[in-house]
Every structure is written in C-alpha cells, then in structure tokens.
Scaffold this motif. Structure first.
Motif, short mmCIF file in Angstrom:
data_model
loop_
_atom_site.label_atom_id
_atom_site.label_comp_id
_atom_site.label_asym_id
_atom_site.label_seq_id
_atom_site.Cartn_x
_atom_site.Cartn_y
_atom_site.Cartn_z
N LEU A 1 2.34 -26.66 2.69
CA LEU A 1 1.20 -27.26 2.68
C LEU A 1 1.45 -28.44 1.75
CD1 LEU A 1 -1.81 -27.98 3.06
CD2 LEU A 1 -2.31 -26.13 1.12
N LEU A 2 1.95 -28.19 0.53
CA LEU A 2 2.43 -29.27 -0.38
C LEU A 2 3.38 -30.32 0.00
CD1 LEU A 2 2.67 -27.02 -3.59
CD2 LEU A 2 0.79 -28.79 -2.99
N GLN A 3 4.26 -29.75 0.69
CA GLN A 3 5.13 -30.44 1.33
C GLN A 3 4.57 -31.60 2.27
OE1 GLN A 3 8.40 -31.18 0.64
NE2 GLN A 3 8.74 -32.86 2.26
N ALA A 4 3.82 -31.15 3.18
CA ALA A 4 2.90 -31.77 4.08
C ALA A 4 2.10 -32.82 3.72
CB ALA A 4 2.33 -30.91 5.22
N ASN B 1 -4.44 -3.80 23.61
CA ASN B 1 -4.81 -2.70 22.94
C ASN B 1 -4.66 -3.02 21.43
OD1 ASN B 1 -2.33 -1.99 22.59
ND2 ASN B 1 -2.44 -0.34 23.84
N HIS B 2 -4.20 -3.91 20.96
CA HIS B 2 -4.10 -4.35 19.66
C HIS B 2 -4.14 -5.71 19.32
CE1 HIS B 2 -1.32 -3.72 15.53
NE2 HIS B 2 -2.43 -4.51 15.31
N ILE B 3 -5.01 -6.21 18.52
CA ILE B 3 -5.36 -7.83 18.30
C ILE B 3 -5.28 -7.98 17.06
CG2 ILE B 3 -7.10 -9.68 18.57
CD1 ILE B 3 -8.30 -8.09 20.93
N VAL B 4 -4.35 -9.10 16.85
CA VAL B 4 -4.22 -9.88 15.46
C VAL B 4 -5.04 -10.87 15.33
CG1 VAL B 4 -2.64 -10.52 13.57
CG2 VAL B 4 -2.02 -8.54 15.19
N ALA B 5 -5.94 -11.07 14.71
CA ALA B 5 -6.78 -12.22 14.53
C ALA B 5 -6.30 -12.99 13.39
CB ALA B 5 -8.26 -11.94 14.64
N LEU B 6 -6.03 -14.36 13.70
CA LEU B 6 -5.63 -15.27 12.58
C LEU B 6 -6.54 -16.35 12.48
CD1 LEU B 6 -1.74 -15.35 13.68
CD2 LEU B 6 -3.03 -14.10 11.98
N PRO B 7 -7.24 -16.57 11.33
CA PRO B 7 -8.07 -17.59 11.04
C PRO B 7 -7.37 -18.94 10.58
CG PRO B 7 -7.88 -16.42 8.98
CD PRO B 7 -7.04 -15.61 10.09
N ILE B 8 -7.43 -20.00 11.70
CA ILE B 8 -6.79 -21.17 11.43
C ILE B 8 -7.54 -22.26 10.62
CG2 ILE B 8 -5.32 -23.03 12.73
CD1 ILE B 8 -4.34 -20.06 13.08
N MET B 9 -7.72 -21.67 9.47
CA MET B 9 -8.46 -22.60 8.42
C MET B 9 -7.71 -22.56 7.24
SD MET B 9 -12.18 -21.15 9.21
CE MET B 9 -12.87 -20.94 10.99
N LEU B 10 -7.83 -23.65 6.21
CA LEU B 10 -6.84 -24.01 5.05
C LEU B 10 -7.24 -22.82 4.08
CD1 LEU B 10 -4.76 -25.56 3.98
CD2 LEU B 10 -6.60 -27.21 3.10
N PHE B 11 -8.36 -22.63 3.70
CA PHE B 11 -8.68 -21.72 2.82
C PHE B 11 -9.74 -20.72 3.07
CE2 PHE B 11 -7.48 -25.46 0.11
CZ PHE B 11 -6.13 -25.18 -0.17
N ALA B 12 -9.97 -19.49 2.53
CA ALA B 12 -10.79 -18.46 2.65
C ALA B 12 -12.02 -18.91 1.85
CB ALA B 12 -10.20 -17.15 2.13
N ALA B 13 -13.08 -19.53 2.60
CA ALA B 13 -14.21 -19.56 2.16
C ALA B 13 -15.17 -18.68 2.83
CB ALA B 13 -14.75 -20.97 2.30
N ASN C 1 -12.43 -23.75 -3.59
CA ASN C 1 -12.78 -24.92 -4.46
C ASN C 1 -11.76 -25.03 -5.47
OD1 ASN C 1 -14.79 -26.27 -3.12
ND2 ASN C 1 -16.21 -25.20 -4.47
N SER C 2 -11.12 -23.70 -6.04
CA SER C 2 -10.25 -23.63 -7.07
C SER C 2 -8.82 -24.02 -6.21
CB SER C 2 -10.07 -22.57 -7.85
OG SER C 2 -9.61 -21.44 -6.94
N ASN C 3 -8.69 -23.86 -5.16
CA ASN C 3 -7.24 -24.00 -4.63
C ASN C 3 -7.25 -25.55 -4.22
OD1 ASN C 3 -6.31 -21.46 -4.24
ND2 ASN C 3 -7.52 -21.03 -2.38
N ILE C 4 -8.18 -26.17 -4.00
CA ILE C 4 -8.15 -27.74 -3.70
C ILE C 4 -7.84 -28.32 -5.02
CG2 ILE C 4 -9.66 -29.77 -3.37
CD1 ILE C 4 -8.91 -28.37 -0.81
N ALA C 5 -8.23 -27.79 -6.29
CA ALA C 5 -8.11 -28.23 -7.59
C ALA C 5 -6.54 -27.84 -7.71
CB ALA C 5 -8.76 -27.57 -8.50
N LYS C 6 -6.06 -26.86 -7.58
CA LYS C 6 -4.68 -26.59 -7.56
C LYS C 6 -3.67 -27.40 -6.81
CE LYS C 6 -5.59 -21.46 -8.17
NZ LYS C 6 -5.43 -20.38 -7.55
N ILE C 7 -4.08 -27.60 -5.69
CA ILE C 7 -3.38 -28.75 -4.68
C ILE C 7 -3.26 -30.00 -5.51
CG2 ILE C 7 -3.44 -29.98 -2.72
CD1 ILE C 7 -4.17 -27.54 -1.29
N ALA C 8 -4.56 -30.44 -6.01
CA ALA C 8 -4.55 -31.70 -6.64
C ALA C 8 -3.54 -31.71 -7.87
CB ALA C 8 -5.85 -32.09 -7.14
N ARG C 9 -3.39 -30.82 -8.48
CA ARG C 9 -2.87 -30.80 -9.63
C ARG C 9 -1.27 -30.62 -9.48
NH1 ARG C 9 -4.18 -29.75 -15.60
NH2 ARG C 9 -2.00 -30.19 -16.56
#
Length: 171
Positions: free
Chosen positions: A111-114, A64-76, A150-158
């Motif tokens: 994520l950065l460690q991986a 009677n209570h569902i917690v939905a989790l997007p298993i995706m890297l970033f929110a697009a 896209n900005s998150n990908i740039a942050k990871i790269a940096r």
C-alpha cells in the motif's frame, strides 16, 4: 463430503458507475489468478448485486465453504459491523456452509509502495518543480469516524511524510 471452497469479494458499492466498473475489473483479475476457486462478488450498498446475492450464487454453485473478503482499505463500521451482519444472517440460514471472514486490506508495505508511486507520478506531471522538503503532503481519509481507521490514515501519512522527505504532512 469434500470441501468445495468459494471466494466472496465484498465491496462497499457506489453511485459512481466508474467505481462499479473498477470493482468489476478487480473481481475479473482476481478470478484469473485464483482459477481453482469459484469467485463471486457483491456490494454492501448503492449497487447490484448485493453481498447476499453473491453468497447465494456461491451456494448454488455447490460451494460448502465460503471465504468472504472485504475489499476495503481499513476496518471501519462496514467491515466491523455491516458486512459481518450480512454474513452472520446467511450463515444462520445455511449451517451446512462454513463461512470465514477475512480482514480488510490494512496497512501493508505494498500500500505504501502504491501511494509512493502515485506521488511520484503526480510530481512528474507537475508544471513547476518544488522540492519535497518544501512541500506539504495532504492525505485525505474519507468516510469514517472510526478511530482505528482514522489512526491508520494518520500512520500512512506519517510513513509517507518521513519516508519520502516531505516538509510536513496533514491528514
């Protein structure tokens, strides 16, 4: 009525069978570490079951209570629009079920460690050694025109570039 929480893992989906198997493996491993909750999963597109089917399975199990989790890297677009649309439709049809939506995986030290570990593995397999300060780090973010993602990908790269001592980086 006692609250019975279930977890819905929302995947993108793929036409690649290996990607579907990897997601299924993730779901199995997640269920092992969360045995107190019924776990279901579904895909947004390209694969079965779809998210709606996973939600229905949780409902049928008495949740009677569902917690939905997007298993995706970033929110697009999928995390910001498409999955919420499916969830809102389900919630409107089942007002007796509380439905909460979690966030994308996002930038995280793990994520950065991986990513760092993958880079080190690739360096160890290289047939020729080149110092990092003479190496370009190329980070490829696939599949979105969303400026936040896209900005998150740039942050990871940096962060990888500066943190690991590469000569330069491109996204």
């Amino acid at each position: 009525m006692a609250k019975k929480i279930g977890v819905m893992l929302c995947g993108h989906g793929s036409r690649d069978d290996q990607a579907i198997r990897e997601f299924a493996h993730f779901v199995q491993e997640f269920a092992k570490i969360q045995p107190e909750y019924p776990i279901s999963s579904g895909f947004l597109e390209f694969a079965q079951p779809v998210i709606r089917q996973g939600l229905e399975a949780l409902k049928e199990s008495g949740v009677n209570h569902i917690v939905a989790l997007p298993i995706m890297l970033f929110a697009a677009g999928h995390v910001k629009n498409d999955i919420p649309s499916v969830l809102q439709e389900f919630a409107a049809q089942h007002p007796e079920i509380q439905l909460d939506f979690g966030r994308d995986l996002a930038l995280d030290p793990q994520l950065l460690q991986a990513a760092s570990e993958r880079i080190i593995e690739a360096e160890e397999k290289a047939t020729q050694h080149i110092d990092r300060h003479e190496t370009l780090l190329l980070v490829i973010g696939r599949g979105t025109s969303d400026p936040d993602a896209n900005s998150n990908i740039a942050k990871i790269a940096r962060m990888l570039w500066e943190g690991m001592g590469f000569g330069w980086a491109e996204v």
